[in-house]
Design an enzyme around this catalytic site. Structure first.
Site, PDB file in Angstrom:
ATOM      1  N   LYS A  33     -26.701   1.841  14.535  1.00 52.76           N
ATOM      2  CA  LYS A  33     -25.659   0.832  14.798  1.00 52.76           C
ATOM      3  C   LYS A  33     -25.417   0.006  13.532  1.00 52.76           C
ATOM      4  O   LYS A  33     -26.221   0.065  12.573  1.00 52.76           O
ATOM      5  CB  LYS A  33     -26.109  -0.074  15.947  1.00 52.76           C
ATOM      6  CG  LYS A  33     -27.365  -0.881  15.638  1.00 52.76           C
ATOM      7  CD  LYS A  33     -27.918  -1.552  16.894  1.00 52.76           C
ATOM      8  CE  LYS A  33     -29.192  -2.303  16.584  1.00 52.76           C
ATOM      9  NZ  LYS A  33     -29.863  -2.767  17.814  1.00 52.76           N
ATOM     10  N   TYR A 254     -25.092 -22.968 -11.534  1.00 53.42           N
ATOM     11  CA  TYR A 254     -24.570 -23.974 -10.604  1.00 53.42           C
ATOM     12  C   TYR A 254     -25.680 -24.922 -10.147  1.00 53.42           C
ATOM     13  O   TYR A 254     -26.775 -24.477  -9.781  1.00 53.42           O
ATOM     14  CB  TYR A 254     -23.999 -23.313  -9.354  1.00 53.42           C
ATOM     15  CG  TYR A 254     -22.685 -22.601  -9.568  1.00 53.42           C
ATOM     16  CD1 TYR A 254     -21.547 -23.293  -9.971  1.00 53.42           C
ATOM     17  CD2 TYR A 254     -22.576 -21.233  -9.334  1.00 53.42           C
ATOM     18  CE1 TYR A 254     -20.342 -22.636 -10.150  1.00 53.42           C
ATOM     19  CE2 TYR A 254     -21.379 -20.573  -9.500  1.00 53.42           C
ATOM     20  CZ  TYR A 254     -20.258 -21.274  -9.917  1.00 53.42           C
ATOM     21  OH  TYR A 254     -19.075 -20.621 -10.085  1.00 53.42           O
TER      22      TYR A 254
HETATM   23  C1  PLP Z   1     -31.217  -2.232  17.753  1.00 52.13           C
HETATM   24  C2  PLP Z   1     -31.947  -1.675  18.901  1.00 52.13           C
HETATM   25  C3  PLP Z   1     -33.070  -0.866  18.707  1.00 52.13           C
HETATM   26  C4  PLP Z   1     -33.718  -0.640  17.355  1.00 52.13           C
HETATM   27  O1  PLP Z   1     -34.550  -1.724  17.058  1.00 52.13           O
HETATM   28  P1  PLP Z   1     -35.451  -1.767  15.725  1.00 52.13           P
HETATM   29  O2  PLP Z   1     -36.255  -2.998  15.864  1.00 52.13           O
HETATM   30  O3  PLP Z   1     -34.493  -1.827  14.576  1.00 52.13           O
HETATM   31  O4  PLP Z   1     -36.249  -0.527  15.723  1.00 52.13           O
HETATM   32  C5  PLP Z   1     -33.653  -0.293  19.819  1.00 52.13           C
HETATM   33  N1  PLP Z   1     -33.156  -0.508  21.062  1.00 52.13           N
HETATM   34  C6  PLP Z   1     -32.075  -1.286  21.284  1.00 52.13           C
HETATM   35  C7  PLP Z   1     -31.590  -1.509  22.666  1.00 52.13           C
HETATM   36  C8  PLP Z   1     -31.441  -1.910  20.220  1.00 52.13           C
HETATM   37  O5  PLP Z   1     -30.383  -2.689  20.453  1.00 52.13           O
END
Ligand code: PLP
Length: 361
Positions: A33, A254
């Site tokens: 994702k 800065y």
């Molecule tokens: C993002 C997500 C994961 C992966 O989690 P990590 O901590 O990056 O391994 C797994 N299950 C769900 C439902 C998620 O939204």
């Protein structure tokens, strides 16, 4: 050409995926994702397509991007669908979806489907974000199992604190999950990256590794048993584009956040917060200068940052500066910048990604 680059080591990605699946002992959904946590979802999916049992994305927009790119493996919508109007598209593009709210159960019951829907029924076992209560979960399982348009379901839940090895919460969530699924048909899915790396007593038919695929350790600085086996996937690097000598007492950049405590040789690097480097990285944040440990000094600008070259006499214009990668790792860098290893690569912008099939030498 501006020398800022994010090198993506696809062989390391494959290695980390295989490690996750080995630790899980069953099937593994590669969570890609948010553009694969900034690593490029299409390229990562292509690199994993031979190995991966399936992919996890947040929403249908992300799934369709993968389908348009020719990815044919199963894809799960982790955040589910937002509207019943997505159901025909889910079937048409052969997607799987999480079901986490009673209205979604109703929408599925009312949907006439051309092919069986592949559902992941999600329990809220204690995270209290998405998911059905225990009673809703068991009622939804009974209702959906009886529908001809629903294929055998996967029973899932999500862990809130698996990255804290001393928290009792993870085992409480496990106990809640086991109560909820007792006697129900279906494969299970519980483990995210910290669960795979830190909780060998938690296993499920499907695991859902995200962060660990990219080689970052969510347990850091706790010493998990597998931390050394992960290989960093992204190396963010650029080059010194100018060198300055400033006298003791002179300010740099800065806001004069850094004032030279000694005659200081400053290297200006083409990398800034508009590239995704953390804007509030403090003086002393580790960087690698031509392979040698060095330090950031001065405030990070939009397009540039400055490093201390005083103790790097051979470094100069053209020197390679590594902002993250094998050193410092995302996990080491994040707490120093008051951010997380998840967020650093997700913030990548402007800097082009360069895909490597082999480990950079
Ligand atoms: C993002 C997500 C994961 C992966 O989690 P990590 O901590 O990056 O391994 C797994 N299950 C769900 C439902 C998620 O939204």
């Amino acid at each position: 050409m501006r020398p800022a680059q994010a090198l993506i080591d696809l062989e390391a990605l494959r290695h980390n995926y295989r490690l996750a699946r080995k630790l899980g002992g069953g099937k593994a959904l590669a969570v890609i994702k948010a553009d694969a946590y900034g690593h490029g979802a299409v390229a990562c999916a292509r690199a994993l397509e031979q190995d991966a049992d399936g992919f996890g994305v947040a929403c249908i927009e992300e799934a369709l991007e993968l389908r348009r790119a020719g990815i044919t493996r199963p894809i799960l919508l982790l955040e589910g669908f937002f509207d019943a109007a997505e159901l025909p598209l889910i079937v048409e593009h052969d997607l799987w979806t999480a079901v986490a709210s009673p209205w979604q159960v109703e929408a599925i019951a009312a949907f006439v489907s051309a092919a069986p829907l592949q559902l992941w029924l999600k329990l809220d076992s204690g995270m209290h974000r998405l998911g059905l209560t225990l009673e809703e979960f068991r009622a939804a399982h009974a209702r959906l199992s009886a529908l001809p348009q629903v294929a055998p379901m996967v029973l899932m839940s999500h862990l809130a604190r698996a990255d804290e090895l001393d928290s009792p919460r993870t085992l409480e969530q496990l106990a809640m999950f086991e109560r909820a699924i007792a006697g129900l048909e279906g494969e299970t899915s519980l483990c995210n990256s910290p669960a795979l790396l830190g909780w060998p007593q938690l296993r499920s038919d499907w695991v859902r590794p995200g962060l660990m695929l990219y080689g970052a350790d969510p347990l850091y600085p706790q010493a998990g048993p597998h931390a050394g086996e992960l290989r960093p996937v992204m190396t963010l690097q650029s080059r010194v584009i100018a060198v300055r000598e400033i006298a003791t007492g002179e300010p740099l950049g800065y806001g004069a956040r850094f004032v030279a405590p000694r005659p200081t040789r400053v290297g200006v690097v083409a990398m800034g917060y508009a590239d995704g480097y953390p804007q509030f990285a403090p003086n002393g944040t580790p960087v690698l200068i031509d392979g040698v440990d060095g330090a950031l000094i001065g405030r990070v600008s939009m397009d540039m940052l400055t490093v201390d070259l005083t103790d790097h006499p051979r470094a100069g214009v053209g020197s390679l500066v590594q902002l993250w990668g094998d050193s410092p790792t995302l996990s080491e860098l994040a707490p120093r910048c008051n951010t997380s290893a998840y967020r650093l690569p997700c913030s990548l912008k402007r800097t082009p990604r360069v895909y490597l099939q082999q480990q950079p030498s």
